[in-house]
Design a protein around this motif. Structure first.
Motif, PDB file in Angstrom:
ATOM      1  N   TYR A 176      17.780  14.921 -19.103  1.00  0.00           N
ATOM      2  CA  TYR A 176      17.884  13.441 -18.549  1.00  0.00           C
ATOM      3  C   TYR A 176      18.287  12.651 -19.275  1.00  0.00           C
ATOM      4  CZ  TYR A 176      15.955   9.616 -15.542  1.00  0.00           C
ATOM      5  OH  TYR A 176      15.771   8.438 -14.776  1.00  0.00           O
ATOM      6  N   ASN A 177      17.764  12.594 -20.728  1.00  0.00           N
ATOM      7  CA  ASN A 177      17.684  11.376 -21.823  1.00  0.00           C
ATOM      8  C   ASN A 177      19.182  11.520 -22.186  1.00  0.00           C
ATOM      9  OD1 ASN A 177      16.531   9.311 -23.064  1.00  0.00           O
ATOM     10  ND2 ASN A 177      16.695  10.572 -24.927  1.00  0.00           N
ATOM     11  N   SER A 178      19.571  12.593 -22.527  1.00  0.00           N
ATOM     12  CA  SER A 178      20.890  12.880 -23.440  1.00  0.00           C
ATOM     13  C   SER A 178      21.980  13.214 -22.725  1.00  0.00           C
ATOM     14  CB  SER A 178      20.640  13.679 -24.653  1.00  0.00           C
ATOM     15  OG  SER A 178      19.329  13.378 -25.430  1.00  0.00           O
ATOM     16  N   GLY A 179      21.955  13.640 -21.490  1.00  0.00           N
ATOM     17  CA  GLY A 179      23.151  14.334 -20.940  1.00  0.00           C
ATOM     18  C   GLY A 179      23.757  15.400 -21.507  1.00  0.00           C
ATOM     19  N   LEU A 180      25.115  15.433 -21.441  1.00  0.00           N
ATOM     20  CA  LEU A 180      26.025  16.594 -22.062  1.00  0.00           C
ATOM     21  C   LEU A 180      25.901  16.620 -23.508  1.00  0.00           C
ATOM     22  CD1 LEU A 180      27.699  18.909 -20.804  1.00  0.00           C
ATOM     23  CD2 LEU A 180      29.695  17.537 -21.384  1.00  0.00           C
ATOM     24  N   ARG A 181      25.534  15.595 -24.094  1.00  0.00           N
ATOM     25  CA  ARG A 181      25.662  15.513 -25.837  1.00  0.00           C
ATOM     26  C   ARG A 181      24.529  16.539 -26.119  1.00  0.00           C
ATOM     27  NH1 ARG A 181      27.583  10.739 -24.352  1.00  0.00           N
ATOM     28  NH2 ARG A 181      29.023   9.370 -25.910  1.00  0.00           N
ATOM     29  N   SER A 384      22.449  11.110 -10.790  1.00  0.00           N
ATOM     30  CA  SER A 384      22.868  12.327 -11.181  1.00  0.00           C
ATOM     31  C   SER A 384      21.844  12.912 -12.313  1.00  0.00           C
ATOM     32  CB  SER A 384      24.243  12.306 -12.136  1.00  0.00           C
ATOM     33  OG  SER A 384      24.911  13.711 -12.229  1.00  0.00           O
ATOM     34  N   LYS A 385      21.063  11.861 -12.702  1.00  0.00           N
ATOM     35  CA  LYS A 385      19.891  12.432 -13.701  1.00  0.00           C
ATOM     36  C   LYS A 385      18.966  12.816 -12.941  1.00  0.00           C
ATOM     37  CE  LYS A 385      20.958   9.039 -17.527  1.00  0.00           C
ATOM     38  NZ  LYS A 385      20.300   7.953 -18.097  1.00  0.00           N
ATOM     39  N   LEU A 386      18.502  12.303 -11.634  1.00  0.00           N
ATOM     40  CA  LEU A 386      17.319  12.822 -10.850  1.00  0.00           C
ATOM     41  C   LEU A 386      17.993  14.010 -10.174  1.00  0.00           C
ATOM     42  CD1 LEU A 386      16.486   9.341  -9.219  1.00  0.00           C
ATOM     43  CD2 LEU A 386      15.242  10.658 -10.957  1.00  0.00           C
ATOM     44  N   ALA A 387      19.189  14.188  -9.955  1.00  0.00           N
ATOM     45  CA  ALA A 387      19.493  15.360  -9.281  1.00  0.00           C
ATOM     46  C   ALA A 387      19.347  16.686 -10.387  1.00  0.00           C
ATOM     47  CB  ALA A 387      21.005  15.234  -8.853  1.00  0.00           C
ATOM     48  N   SER A 388      19.402  16.419 -11.705  1.00  0.00           N
ATOM     49  CA  SER A 388      19.751  17.547 -12.469  1.00  0.00           C
ATOM     50  C   SER A 388      18.079  18.014 -12.747  1.00  0.00           C
ATOM     51  CB  SER A 388      20.169  16.931 -13.934  1.00  0.00           C
ATOM     52  OG  SER A 388      19.180  15.998 -14.503  1.00  0.00           O
ATOM     53  N   LEU A 389      17.320  16.972 -12.449  1.00  0.00           N
ATOM     54  CA  LEU A 389      15.734  17.435 -12.657  1.00  0.00           C
ATOM     55  C   LEU A 389      15.506  18.443 -11.355  1.00  0.00           C
ATOM     56  CD1 LEU A 389      13.941  14.020 -13.399  1.00  0.00           C
ATOM     57  CD2 LEU A 389      14.521  15.915 -14.966  1.00  0.00           C
ATOM     58  N   ALA A 390      15.872  17.917 -10.331  1.00  0.00           N
ATOM     59  CA  ALA A 390      15.678  18.692  -9.014  1.00  0.00           C
ATOM     60  C   ALA A 390      16.426  20.131  -9.061  1.00  0.00           C
ATOM     61  CB  ALA A 390      16.390  18.025  -7.728  1.00  0.00           C
ATOM     62  N   VAL A 391      17.648  20.000  -9.741  1.00  0.00           N
ATOM     63  CA  VAL A 391      18.368  21.329 -10.007  1.00  0.00           C
ATOM     64  C   VAL A 391      17.525  22.358 -10.803  1.00  0.00           C
ATOM     65  CG1 VAL A 391      20.093  22.653 -10.948  1.00  0.00           C
ATOM     66  CG2 VAL A 391      20.562  20.576  -9.428  1.00  0.00           C
ATOM     67  N   LYS A 392      16.986  21.865 -11.662  1.00  0.00           N
ATOM     68  CA  LYS A 392      16.076  22.779 -12.599  1.00  0.00           C
ATOM     69  C   LYS A 392      14.786  23.223 -12.256  1.00  0.00           C
ATOM     70  CE  LYS A 392      17.446  20.551 -16.820  1.00  0.00           C
ATOM     71  NZ  LYS A 392      18.334  19.249 -16.288  1.00  0.00           N
ATOM     72  N   PHE A 393      14.131  22.196 -11.089  1.00  0.00           N
ATOM     73  CA  PHE A 393      13.098  22.627 -10.349  1.00  0.00           C
ATOM     74  C   PHE A 393      13.373  23.733  -9.294  1.00  0.00           C
ATOM     75  CE2 PHE A 393      10.333  22.087  -6.312  1.00  0.00           C
ATOM     76  CZ  PHE A 393       9.062  22.273  -7.146  1.00  0.00           C
TER      77      PHE A 393
END
Length: 547
Positions: A176-181, A384-393
């Motif tokens: 969430y914090n750093s993205g693809l980096r 997109s950041k929030l969606a990435s959290l939902a995907v992992k959940f």
């Protein structure tokens, strides 16, 4: 099983190290703002040759490589070796489509394969189907990475689902914090540990087992047993599974770079030439993959018994644990901890990239397309950041709820799904011949055929009547044969046939098609070409202005 303290401590130290790198990555090559999908989701589209090589290697050669392929070799024998020819033929097949997709994406600023489909075929419906397909296919693949972490924890005596939940939370926060980096930076550590572990394993373990002759002799003895013969297992392929082996390898090769996470790593590359060099260099990982697959046969020779197995009662146990247990058998505790960390970290890099790719699909092709068409780039990044959290959940829920004895089934089923985007995405970079509604009809037919075939496949080892693998019996089609074939290969063939027939009919009826927003010259653009899309400057109010 008692907790192995030394191994667990070393594992936790290395896991903590890469987690710190994940957070530090937010400052690595940091732009003025991360509030843009080009920056958060694609690393600024500026990764050079080495970074792209490590990122794609870390993304494509995953916990599936370390855990699932040797587990299949351990349980089924030669069929599990399909992963080696698949990665050998992969790169020559995908080279040209990927460089063309890189060029057109940089000209137009595409972030996802569905963005490209939307512009190429002028169809928001087709783009939505491609986005949903990529999202759904990615979920079991993320779950597979978490299965890899679970396997090493079980081997160290750590039971329960709470460690996976903690790993998930850490991964979720730094992604969430750093993205693809974050996965790009962690990939350096991950690949170093993997190469170290593999080199040591192929030297030490065969020496302890009495050489390769002893390893293959033990594996041959296991697979010559009547039960193994009845299940179709063997040290060599038999007449009934050779077609499945060939189509599985070829179909998997076609599928790999259709996954959104694979394309995310490609689109993050600095130039078209960077993509070309990586397609030439990435086969180096295939050599390592072949060595890793042989760990399954080494586990047989070492008489490794999976966690939870009871041979006398016919309980197979968790075969995903055979490689971690083999490391525990062969190495001193301190090095076993390093080897376990290599597997665990090997799950973090792809899981992070996959969640980012799935989140970008949701944001660009569902949220912005249908919910908030006026969303600014900054809002897209936040969603997109929030969606990435939902995907992992959701991935954690899958791991908690699915029987993952053969975790490779998760990836193979995902491959059947993602292959249905091949006509629109992979063929779309070469031709505009298909009608948009022909592609929609083909997608629907391929999906229906694929899921019907998967439904009919049992797995006696796990006592599942449905979705027990990807080897479809041709006898189900009324043919008098024992041959099997990869479900995804047959499903995408149905897809293509229907797409062509419907396209011919629509063309003959002069049914209007969508508008193609791309030009032939877009597909050959290179870095420095004035046609290449410039990343917009980010300003305080979240709007953009072109550089």
């Amino acid at each position: 099983m008692d907790v192995k303290v030394t191994e667990l401590v070393i594992f936790c130290i290395l896991f903590a190290l890469v987690s710190v790198l994940g957070f530090v990555a937010s400052r690595w090559r940091r732009p003025e703002s991360m509030e843009h999908l080009d920056e958060w989701g694609l690393g600024g589209r500026n990764f050079g040759g080495w970074i792209t090589w490590f990122l794609l290697g870390g993304d494509l050669y995953t916990a599936y490589t370390f855990v699932a392929v040797p587990a299949l070799m351990y349980g089924a024998g030669a069929l599990g070796f399909y992963a080696l020819p698949y990665t050998v033929v992969l790169y020559p097949i995908v080279l040209l489509p990927l460089v063309r997709l890189w060029s057109v994406s940089h000209v137009h600023g595409f972030v996802t394969p569905a963005d490209f489909v939307r512009a190429r075929f002028g169809s928001s419906t087709l783009a939505l189907l491609v986005a949903i397909t990529g999202f759904v296919a990615t979920m079991p693949y993320i779950a597979l990475q978490l299965v890899g972490i679970e396997a090493v924890l079980k081997a160290m005596g750590v039971e329960g689902k709470w460690p996976i939940t903690i790993a998930f939370l850490i991964l979720a926060i730094y992604t969430y914090n750093s993205g693809l980096r974050a996965p790009a930076l962690i990939a350096f550590v991950k690949d170093t540990l993997i190469y170290l572990t593999v080199i040591v394993a192929v030297i030490v373990i065969p020496a302890k087992l009495g050489g390769w002759d002893a390893i293959f002799e033990a594996a041959g003895a296991k697979f010559s047993a009547p039960a193994a013969q009845a299940a179709g297992s063997g040290l060599l392929l038999n007449a009934n599974n050779q077609l499945n082996y060939i189509t599985l390898a070829f179909g998997s090769a076609l599928a790999l770079f259709l996954y959104p996470h694979s394309l995310t790593g490609v689109l993050a590359a600095r130039s078209r030439d960077t993509v070309k060099r990586n397609m030439a260099a990435l086969p180096a990982y295939s050599f390592v993959l072949g060595l890793l697959a042989l760990l399954g046969l080494m586990a047989i020779a070492a008489k490794i018994v999976p966690v939870g197995a009871d041979p006398e009662a016919g309980v197979a146990g968790d075969r995903n644990t055979v490689v971690p247990l083999l490391f525990d058998w062969a190495f001193p505790s301190w090095f076993t901890g390093i080897a376990h960390a290599a597997v665990g970290i090997g799950a973090l890099v792809p899981a992070a990239v996959m969640s980012i790719a799935a989140a970008n699909l949701f944001t660009r092709n569902i949220y912005t397309e249908y919910i908030r068409p006026s969303a600014s780039p900054a809002e897209e990044a936040r969603v997109s950041k929030l969606a990435s959290l939902a995907v992992k959940f959701v991935a954690v829920i899958l791991v908690l709820g699915l029987d993952t004895q053969y975790s490779i089934d998760l990836q193979l089923i995902g491959g059947v799904i993602i292959l249905q985007t091949l006509p629109a995405v992979a063929l779309g970079v070469f031709t505009r011949w298909f009608h948009k509604w022909g592609l929609v009809a083909g997608w629907a037919a391929g999906m229906a055929a694929g899921f019907w075939m998967l439904w009919t496949i049992p797995n006696p080892a796990t006592k599942r009547e449905h979705f027990g693998g990807s080897a479809f019996k041709l006898s189900e089609l009324g043919l008098d044969t024992k041959w099997t074939i990869y479900t995804g290969f047959l499903a995408v063939a149905v897809n293509l046939i229907v797409a062509m027939l419907v396209t011919w009919g629509l063309r003959a009826g002069k049914v209007p098609d969508g508008e193609d927003l791309t030009k032939p010259s877009d597909y050959t653009a290179e870095q420095g070409d004035p046609k290449v899309h410039d990343i917009p400057e980010l300003v305080a109010d979240g709007k953009t202005s072109s550089t």
